[in-house]
Design a protein around this motif. Structure first.
Motif, PDB file in Angstrom:
ATOM      1  N   TYR A   1      -2.764  14.318   3.620  1.00 43.68           N
ATOM      2  CA  TYR A   1      -3.948  13.520   2.870  1.00 43.68           C
ATOM      3  C   TYR A   1      -5.194  14.092   2.220  1.00 43.68           C
ATOM      4  O   TYR A   1      -6.012  12.605   1.140  1.00 43.68           O
ATOM      5  CB  TYR A   1      -4.568  12.883   4.330  1.00 43.68           C
ATOM      6  CG  TYR A   1      -5.443  12.106   4.466  1.00 43.68           C
ATOM      7  CD1 TYR A   1      -5.412  10.939   4.701  1.00 43.68           C
ATOM      8  CD2 TYR A   1      -6.987  12.254   4.415  1.00 43.68           C
ATOM      9  CE1 TYR A   1      -6.212   9.637   4.985  1.00 43.68           C
ATOM     10  CE2 TYR A   1      -8.188  11.079   4.557  1.00 43.68           C
ATOM     11  CZ  TYR A   1      -7.958   9.520   4.462  1.00 43.68           C
ATOM     12  OH  TYR A   1      -8.385   8.885   4.419  1.00 43.68           O
ATOM     13  N   SER A   2      -5.675  14.907   3.139  1.00 44.24           N
ATOM     14  CA  SER A   2      -7.171  15.752   1.528  1.00 44.24           C
ATOM     15  C   SER A   2      -6.221  16.022   0.582  1.00 44.24           C
ATOM     16  O   SER A   2      -7.370  15.709  -0.092  1.00 44.24           O
ATOM     17  CB  SER A   2      -6.777  16.573   1.929  1.00 44.24           C
ATOM     18  OG  SER A   2      -7.303  16.474   4.009  1.00 44.24           O
ATOM     19  N   PHE A   3      -5.208  16.198   0.206  1.00 45.58           N
ATOM     20  CA  PHE A   3      -5.115  16.257  -0.669  1.00 45.58           C
ATOM     21  C   PHE A   3      -5.352  15.222  -1.796  1.00 45.58           C
ATOM     22  O   PHE A   3      -5.787  15.127  -2.927  1.00 45.58           O
ATOM     23  CB  PHE A   3      -3.384  16.829  -1.483  1.00 45.58           C
ATOM     24  CG  PHE A   3      -2.749  16.287  -2.390  1.00 45.58           C
ATOM     25  CD1 PHE A   3      -3.236  17.601  -3.892  1.00 45.58           C
ATOM     26  CD2 PHE A   3      -2.144  15.310  -2.819  1.00 45.58           C
ATOM     27  CE1 PHE A   3      -2.391  17.522  -4.900  1.00 45.58           C
ATOM     28  CE2 PHE A   3      -1.402  15.216  -4.171  1.00 45.58           C
ATOM     29  CZ  PHE A   3      -1.409  16.661  -5.056  1.00 45.58           C
ATOM     30  N   GLY A   4      -4.963  13.893  -1.679  1.00 40.26           N
ATOM     31  CA  GLY A   4      -4.844  12.786  -1.822  1.00 40.26           C
ATOM     32  C   GLY A   4      -6.483  11.814  -2.307  1.00 40.26           C
ATOM     33  O   GLY A   4      -6.439  11.593  -3.538  1.00 40.26           O
ATOM     34  N   ILE A   5      -7.145  12.354  -0.708  1.00 39.17           N
ATOM     35  CA  ILE A   5      -8.730  12.480  -1.493  1.00 39.17           C
ATOM     36  C   ILE A   5      -8.705  13.352  -2.220  1.00 39.17           C
ATOM     37  O   ILE A   5     -10.067  12.802  -3.552  1.00 39.17           O
ATOM     38  CB  ILE A   5      -9.664  12.688  -0.313  1.00 39.17           C
ATOM     39  CG1 ILE A   5      -8.949  12.014   0.916  1.00 39.17           C
ATOM     40  CG2 ILE A   5     -10.650  12.365  -0.369  1.00 39.17           C
ATOM     41  CD1 ILE A   5      -9.469  10.424   0.940  1.00 39.17           C
ATOM     42  N   VAL A   6      -9.023  14.581  -2.928  1.00 40.13           N
ATOM     43  CA  VAL A   6      -9.080  15.532  -3.909  1.00 40.13           C
ATOM     44  C   VAL A   6      -8.482  15.034  -5.411  1.00 40.13           C
ATOM     45  O   VAL A   6      -9.586  14.823  -5.798  1.00 40.13           O
ATOM     46  CB  VAL A   6      -8.976  17.372  -3.824  1.00 40.13           C
ATOM     47  CG1 VAL A   6      -9.541  17.779  -4.988  1.00 40.13           C
ATOM     48  CG2 VAL A   6      -9.691  16.992  -2.313  1.00 40.13           C
TER      49      VAL A   6
ATOM     50  N   LEU B   1     -15.160   6.458  -2.114  1.00 33.42           N
ATOM     51  CA  LEU B   1     -14.067   6.563  -2.983  1.00 33.42           C
ATOM     52  C   LEU B   1     -12.919   5.843  -2.782  1.00 33.42           C
ATOM     53  O   LEU B   1     -12.018   5.004  -3.573  1.00 33.42           O
ATOM     54  CB  LEU B   1     -14.374   8.065  -3.310  1.00 33.42           C
ATOM     55  CG  LEU B   1     -12.683   8.544  -4.608  1.00 33.42           C
ATOM     56  CD1 LEU B   1     -13.332   7.897  -5.819  1.00 33.42           C
ATOM     57  CD2 LEU B   1     -13.219   9.752  -5.214  1.00 33.42           C
ATOM     58  N   LEU B   2     -12.111   6.599  -1.963  1.00 33.95           N
ATOM     59  CA  LEU B   2     -10.887   6.095  -1.476  1.00 33.95           C
ATOM     60  C   LEU B   2     -10.815   4.289  -1.218  1.00 33.95           C
ATOM     61  O   LEU B   2      -9.941   3.922  -1.933  1.00 33.95           O
ATOM     62  CB  LEU B   2     -10.230   6.213  -0.094  1.00 33.95           C
ATOM     63  CG  LEU B   2      -9.233   6.080   0.125  1.00 33.95           C
ATOM     64  CD1 LEU B   2      -8.084   6.882  -0.152  1.00 33.95           C
ATOM     65  CD2 LEU B   2      -8.774   6.688   2.014  1.00 33.95           C
ATOM     66  N   GLU B   3     -12.133   3.852  -0.615  1.00 29.18           N
ATOM     67  CA  GLU B   3     -11.822   2.525  -0.317  1.00 29.18           C
ATOM     68  C   GLU B   3     -11.939   2.164  -1.879  1.00 29.18           C
ATOM     69  O   GLU B   3     -11.424   0.392  -2.625  1.00 29.18           O
ATOM     70  CB  GLU B   3     -13.328   1.206   0.018  1.00 29.18           C
ATOM     71  CG  GLU B   3     -12.995   0.980   1.263  1.00 29.18           C
ATOM     72  CD  GLU B   3     -14.491   1.418   1.974  1.00 29.18           C
ATOM     73  OE1 GLU B   3     -15.663   2.123   3.187  1.00 29.18           O
ATOM     74  OE2 GLU B   3     -14.829   0.073   1.439  1.00 29.18           O
ATOM     75  N   LYS B   4     -12.939   2.579  -3.119  1.00 27.80           N
ATOM     76  CA  LYS B   4     -12.417   2.180  -4.045  1.00 27.80           C
ATOM     77  C   LYS B   4     -11.639   2.040  -5.193  1.00 27.80           C
ATOM     78  O   LYS B   4     -11.142   1.067  -5.802  1.00 27.80           O
ATOM     79  CB  LYS B   4     -14.686   2.332  -5.219  1.00 27.80           C
ATOM     80  CG  LYS B   4     -14.002   2.361  -6.499  1.00 27.80           C
ATOM     81  CD  LYS B   4     -15.264   2.872  -7.213  1.00 27.80           C
ATOM     82  CE  LYS B   4     -15.333   3.191  -8.695  1.00 27.80           C
ATOM     83  NZ  LYS B   4     -16.508   4.202  -9.119  1.00 27.80           N
ATOM     84  N   ALA B   5     -10.377   3.222  -5.189  1.00 29.89           N
ATOM     85  CA  ALA B   5      -9.379   3.058  -5.318  1.00 29.89           C
ATOM     86  C   ALA B   5      -8.035   2.410  -5.064  1.00 29.89           C
ATOM     87  O   ALA B   5      -7.400   1.722  -6.510  1.00 29.89           O
ATOM     88  CB  ALA B   5      -9.070   4.509  -5.024  1.00 29.89           C
TER      89      ALA B   5
ATOM     90  N   ALA C   1      -1.468   9.771  -5.083  1.00 29.49           N
ATOM     91  CA  ALA C   1      -3.048  10.064  -4.359  1.00 29.49           C
ATOM     92  C   ALA C   1      -3.059   8.864  -3.249  1.00 29.49           C
ATOM     93  O   ALA C   1      -3.471   8.978  -2.191  1.00 29.49           O
ATOM     94  CB  ALA C   1      -4.109  10.220  -4.671  1.00 29.49           C
ATOM     95  N   LEU C   2      -2.623   7.023  -4.137  1.00 27.38           N
ATOM     96  CA  LEU C   2      -3.351   6.937  -2.478  1.00 27.38           C
ATOM     97  C   LEU C   2      -2.303   6.272  -1.545  1.00 27.38           C
ATOM     98  O   LEU C   2      -2.249   6.082  -0.319  1.00 27.38           O
ATOM     99  CB  LEU C   2      -2.784   4.846  -3.037  1.00 27.38           C
ATOM    100  CG  LEU C   2      -4.084   5.148  -4.142  1.00 27.38           C
ATOM    101  CD1 LEU C   2      -4.285   3.098  -4.501  1.00 27.38           C
ATOM    102  CD2 LEU C   2      -5.843   4.956  -2.845  1.00 27.38           C
TER     103      LEU C   2
END
Ligand code: NAG
Ligand code: NAG
Ligand code: NAG
Length: 652
Positions: free
Chosen positions: A517-522, A544-548, A582-583
């Motif tokens: 999960y954290s890898f996806g965020i980075v 950022l995640l919502e935007k993506a 990433a998602l």
């Protein structure tokens, strides 16, 4: 009479000079002693009586050199143990070098190792040869902590087929080499479906046992298998050497037919791919050699002693530093030397007496249980060797504070390059390589090291960059040093806001997928240049995640890309691929997320990541958001929300 003699003498001299020139020219034309330096280390301790030491050292080196040149051999040991400060030494050349090249490599190695001046132990390792000396006998030592792998920086043009050929040839060498007299083998393996080949060699010191050679090559293999599909990989060790390359670093007629040594237990499924040796009369010779080696080996004690007589070079695991030396190195832990504040305590830049620059971490709040286990833990962590993981060099545990000493990364942490002072300096290719490197490093921690290590606090300030902008993950493996009340059982929320998987943040459920999960965020931060948890971006706070997710759902992937990047640097399908990966990593429940090893494969694969539907969980938008807001409100800060940075071990 006198004149004829003189004439004759002159002619003779001319002929000699001519011959020397011819020999010299033909020699230099094909000579290559392969003196690329791979590894170099001096003991921290100096010899006591310098004049004895140097005269012993000189005599020993002279002996080694003369054994190489007069005995026509690629391996020699020598010792001068009279008086105080004895010197035991070993030299080995790769068998494919000519004797002249072997001696040339030795000469380069000797002048390099003399830079260690009065150190009582040292070693230098080159592509072509290595020398090591110690103050005690080490000839039967093989795998010691401190082995390391060195990878190339180019990916093979047909990664999948190349990788298969590398794995097959290394696996076979690992099986066959210990069974071959002299412990040396070289193979050339064709890459299926292309015109490339994999050249590979394995070699052990001739004085180790067969099992010692086996153990050493097993570790070496572990250290370089993750290099592939890079075009090059080398593993250096105290007792063995393993190397593969797409480039022919030895002649085709130097290969050894290893098929007879694979036995029924041969691990390769691709034996037919090996182009056998073309050395004349090989079959019979090898059978004789095998019999001889079997006879010779079985008459020697089998077990290698590991670790009971250790020499003094860095190959022998974590170094114990004195508190005083580290205090001096960091200018008394001065503010000016401070590199940052990590989860476990502050980190300082230190310059050791020998000029080496290191990072020194001062541990806060270490539990008393952890203090007792400190050395064991440090030993375990210092055994983690991977190009994408920061190396722990050693520690100091006798002084008033516990200190850990790490390799120093001049470029500092990734966050500075994404949205800090060095914003906008990373190219698209560098960003991709960093994402790929992180994935490899995590895959190693999860699947390849002998205990599974979950990092638990992957974030861009924990990713350091080396001089070539390769990612190096920091701060793994220290969880047991924290007091119990900081472990995840009691506080639950131990990662960093914005990076932590919801099931872990809320319910304390820990698995490798927390790191996924954290890898996806980075990864999203890397392509966007935005902070994952920056709530000041726009009027409406948008993570950022919502935007993506929104951009993915509306097929507007390019809108996420960092505006400091030039649009000609990247292709839309690459952006899309990385965003989808990433998602995929941030899906909930955790079982939907790929493992880090799967991500490595996905990143390498040609086509876009997924036709499979990604499921965006409402969990992320509602629950965690509320929790994050509460948490932020209670600490009154959006930035310094990191509690402890913690990692974990789970047994296998
Ligand atoms: C050993 O050899 C080095 C370099 O070859 C030389 O400088 C030194 O004087 C020698 N020392 C002794 C004690 O022989
Ligand atoms: C074969 O090698 C040549 C150059 O050495 C290269 O241009 C070509 O693409 C290669 N072919 C394959 C199928 O890899
Ligand atoms: C191997 O091949 C090289 C040329 O590539 C040749 O000079 C050498 O003599 C050969 N060695 C053997 C042992 O056949």
């Amino acid at each position: 009479m006198k004149t004829t003699m003189k004439m004759w003498w002159w002619r003779w001299r001319l002929i000699m000079v001519f011959m020397v020139v011819v020999v010299w020219m033909s020699d230099t034309a094909k000579s290559d002693p392969q003196t690329k330096l791979l590894n170099y280390g001096c003991s921290q301790y100096n010899a006591t009586n310098l004049s004895n030491f140097f005269s012993n050292l000189n005599a020993t080196f002279l002996d080694l050199r003369s054994q190489l040149s007069t005995n026509n051999t690629h391996f020699a040991t020598a010792a001068t143990a009279r008086s105080s400060d004895p010197v035991y030494a070993m030299v080995q050349c790769r068998n494919y070098l000519s004797i002249a090249d072997c001696v040339a490599c030795f000469d380069v190695a000797e002048s390099q190792i003399r830079n260690c001046s009065a150190a009582n132990g040292a070693r230098v390792i080159y592509d072509g040869c290595f020398i090591r000396y110690e103050s005690n006998s080490f000839y039967d030592q093989t795998t010691l902590p401190g082995n390391t792998g060195l990878c190339g920086n180019q990916t093979a043009s047909q990664p999948t087929a190349f990788d298969e050929a590398v794995k097959a040839s290394l696996a076979d060498l690992q099986v066959a080499t210990p069974r071959i007299n002299g412990f040396f083998a070289a193979t050339k393996t064709a890459v299926v479906g292309g015109n490339a080949s994999v050249y590979a060699v394995a070699q052990c010191a001739e004085t180790v046992s067969e099992t010692g050679c086996q153990d050493c090559l097993t570790v070496a293999y572990g250290n370089i298998q993750s290099c592939s599909p890079d075009t090059d990989g080398k593993a250096v060790d105290a007792g063995c050497f393993l190397r593969y390359s797409e480039t022919a670093f030895f002649a085709d007629n130097q290969t050894v037919n290893i098929t007879p040594f694979l036995g029924s237990g041969g691990s390769s499924t691709k034996k037919k791919a090996i182009i056998g040796g073309v050395v004349g009369g090989v079959g019979l010779l090898l059978i004789v050699a095998a019999l001889f080696s079997w006879y010779y080996m079985s008459s020697k004690p089998k077990a290698t002693r590991r670790g009971d007589i250790l020499g003094a070079t860095e190959l022998q695991g974590p170094v114990t530093y004195s508190f005083k030396d580290l205090k001096t190195a960091t200018k008394n832990f001065s503010e000016e030397n401070k590199l940052g504040e990590g989860g476990f305590g502050d980190v300082y830049k230190g310059t050791l007496k020998n000029g080496n620059v290191v990072a020194v971490k001062k541990l806060d709040h270490v539990s008393s249980r952890a203090k007792a286990d400190f050395e064991t833990e440090v030993k375990l962590i210092s055994n983690v060797h991977h190009r994408n993981l920061i190396r722990l060099l050693g520690c100091s545990n006798r002084g008033p504070e516990l200190l850990l000493v790490y390799e120093y990364m001049g470029n500092g942490s990734l966050d500075k390059f994404l949205y800090g002072e060095k914003r906008g300096t990373l190219s698209w290719k560098q960003r991709f390589d960093i994402i790929f490197g992180m994935a490899r490093g995590l895959a190693y921690l999860h699947d390849q090291f002998h205990v599974c290590i979950i990092h638990r606090d992957i974030k861009s300030s924990n990713i350091l960059l080396d001089d070539n902008f390769q990612a190096k993950i920091a701060d793994f493996g220290l969880v047991r040093l924290l007091p119990a009340d900081q472990s995840h059982v009691s506080t639950r929320f131990v990662g960093t806001l914005g990076y932590t998987a919801p099931e872990y943040a809320i319910h304390g459920q820990l698995s490798e997928k927390v790191d996924t999960y954290s890898f996806g965020i980075v990864a999203l931060e890397i392509i966007s240049g935005q902070r994952s948890n920056d709530m000041k971006v726009e009027a409406e706070t948008e993570y950022l995640l919502e935007k993506a997710w929104k951009l993915h759902e509306t097929d507007m992937h390019l809108k996420l890309v960092d505006e400091t990047l030039d649009a000609s640097e990247y292709k839309e399908e690459d952006v899309k691929k990385i965003m989808e990966i990433a998602l995929m990593c941030t899906q909930s429940p955790a079982s939907l997320r790929p493992t880090m090893s799967e991500i490595v494969v996905l990143l390498l694969s040609e086509q876009s990541a997924e036709p499979r539907r990604l499921s965006r969980s409402s969990f992320v938008d509602s629950d965690l958001r509320i929790r994050e807001d509460t948490f932020t409100a209670s600490t009154g800060s959006t930035k310094s929300h990191a509690t402890a940075s913690i990692t974990d071990f789970t047994g296998r």
